[in-house]
Design a protein around this motif. Structure first.
Motif, PDB file in Angstrom:
ATOM      1  N   LEU A 201       0.535  -1.132  -0.239  1.00 48.18           N
ATOM      2  CA  LEU A 201       0.141  -0.393  -0.240  1.00 48.18           C
ATOM      3  C   LEU A 201       1.074   1.543   0.088  1.00 48.18           C
ATOM      4  O   LEU A 201       0.503   2.328  -0.999  1.00 48.18           O
ATOM      5  CB  LEU A 201      -1.365  -0.413   1.344  1.00 48.18           C
ATOM      6  CG  LEU A 201      -1.210   0.851   1.679  1.00 48.18           C
ATOM      7  CD1 LEU A 201      -2.645   0.865  -0.268  1.00 48.18           C
ATOM      8  CD2 LEU A 201      -2.432   0.953   2.852  1.00 48.18           C
ATOM      9  N   VAL A 202       2.026   1.335   0.277  1.00 46.57           N
ATOM     10  CA  VAL A 202       2.994   2.183   0.788  1.00 46.57           C
ATOM     11  C   VAL A 202       3.716   2.671   0.077  1.00 46.57           C
ATOM     12  O   VAL A 202       4.149   3.920  -0.263  1.00 46.57           O
ATOM     13  CB  VAL A 202       3.510   2.462   2.157  1.00 46.57           C
ATOM     14  CG1 VAL A 202       4.066   3.696   2.337  1.00 46.57           C
ATOM     15  CG2 VAL A 202       1.741   2.276   3.629  1.00 46.57           C
ATOM     16  N   ILE A 203       4.068   1.944  -0.792  1.00 43.91           N
ATOM     17  CA  ILE A 203       5.148   1.285  -1.339  1.00 43.91           C
ATOM     18  C   ILE A 203       5.187   1.227  -3.098  1.00 43.91           C
ATOM     19  O   ILE A 203       5.514   1.641  -3.855  1.00 43.91           O
ATOM     20  CB  ILE A 203       6.407   1.003  -1.378  1.00 43.91           C
ATOM     21  CG1 ILE A 203       7.090   1.510   0.803  1.00 43.91           C
ATOM     22  CG2 ILE A 203       7.330   0.814  -2.698  1.00 43.91           C
ATOM     23  CD1 ILE A 203       7.637   0.535   1.057  1.00 43.91           C
ATOM     24  N   ALA A 204       4.703  -0.016  -3.389  1.00 42.61           N
ATOM     25  CA  ALA A 204       4.048  -0.084  -4.166  1.00 42.61           C
ATOM     26  C   ALA A 204       3.320   0.174  -5.477  1.00 42.61           C
ATOM     27  O   ALA A 204       4.152   0.385  -6.253  1.00 42.61           O
ATOM     28  CB  ALA A 204       3.974  -2.241  -4.284  1.00 42.61           C
ATOM     29  N   ARG A 205       2.284  -0.151  -4.343  1.00 44.56           N
ATOM     30  CA  ARG A 205       1.192   0.954  -5.530  1.00 44.56           C
ATOM     31  C   ARG A 205       0.805   2.949  -6.381  1.00 44.56           C
ATOM     32  O   ARG A 205       1.062   2.362  -7.372  1.00 44.56           O
ATOM     33  CB  ARG A 205       0.025   1.473  -4.269  1.00 44.56           C
ATOM     34  CG  ARG A 205      -0.544  -0.599  -4.329  1.00 44.56           C
ATOM     35  CD  ARG A 205      -1.529  -1.234  -5.217  1.00 44.56           C
ATOM     36  NE  ARG A 205      -1.055  -2.870  -5.153  1.00 44.56           N
ATOM     37  CZ  ARG A 205      -2.865  -3.026  -5.462  1.00 44.56           C
ATOM     38  NH1 ARG A 205      -3.152  -2.279  -5.672  1.00 44.56           N
ATOM     39  NH2 ARG A 205      -2.911  -4.715  -4.873  1.00 44.56           N
TER      40      ARG A 205
END
Length: 111
Positions: free
Chosen positions: A50-54
């Protein structure tokens, strides 16, 4: 009598500790989605997704869309507009918007 109690306590603790890995294997998943059940992502992978990849995948989709529009005249001349759209826009978009949170593969099976 003291030796018997000590042996019983050690045996009970050893049996309890040996049973812990078997209990840790049980995965509680109430979603019913087989893909999600197969992946069964952990909380830390969901937060990282949620915080990095998306955000990175959404940015890659936007940059890919711009690159696709810029390369459109050349890909039209080469006859591979569909392949360029698939590689630059659709694949990052599927990974950003269709994949379940924390999963490693996309749940979207139609091409």
């Amino acid at each position: 009598m003291k030796l018997f109690r000590s042996t019983a306590v050690v045996l009970a603790l050893t049996t309890g500790l040996l049973a812990l890995p078997a209990q840790a294997q049980v995965v509680q998943n109430s979603s019913g989605d087989p893909l999600y059940t197969a992946n069964a992502p952990k909380a830390f992978s969901m937060v990282g997704d949620l915080v990095i990849a998306r955000p990175l995948l959404i940015g890659a989709t936007a940059i890919g869309a711009v690159a696709f529009v810029v390369s459109l005249p050349f890909t039209a001349l080469g006859g591979n507009v569909g392949e360029a759209a698939q590689a630059l826009v659709v694949e990052p978009g599927k990974a950003a918007f269709v994949r379940c949170l924390g999963c490693t593969t996309s749940g979207y099976n139609k091409d």
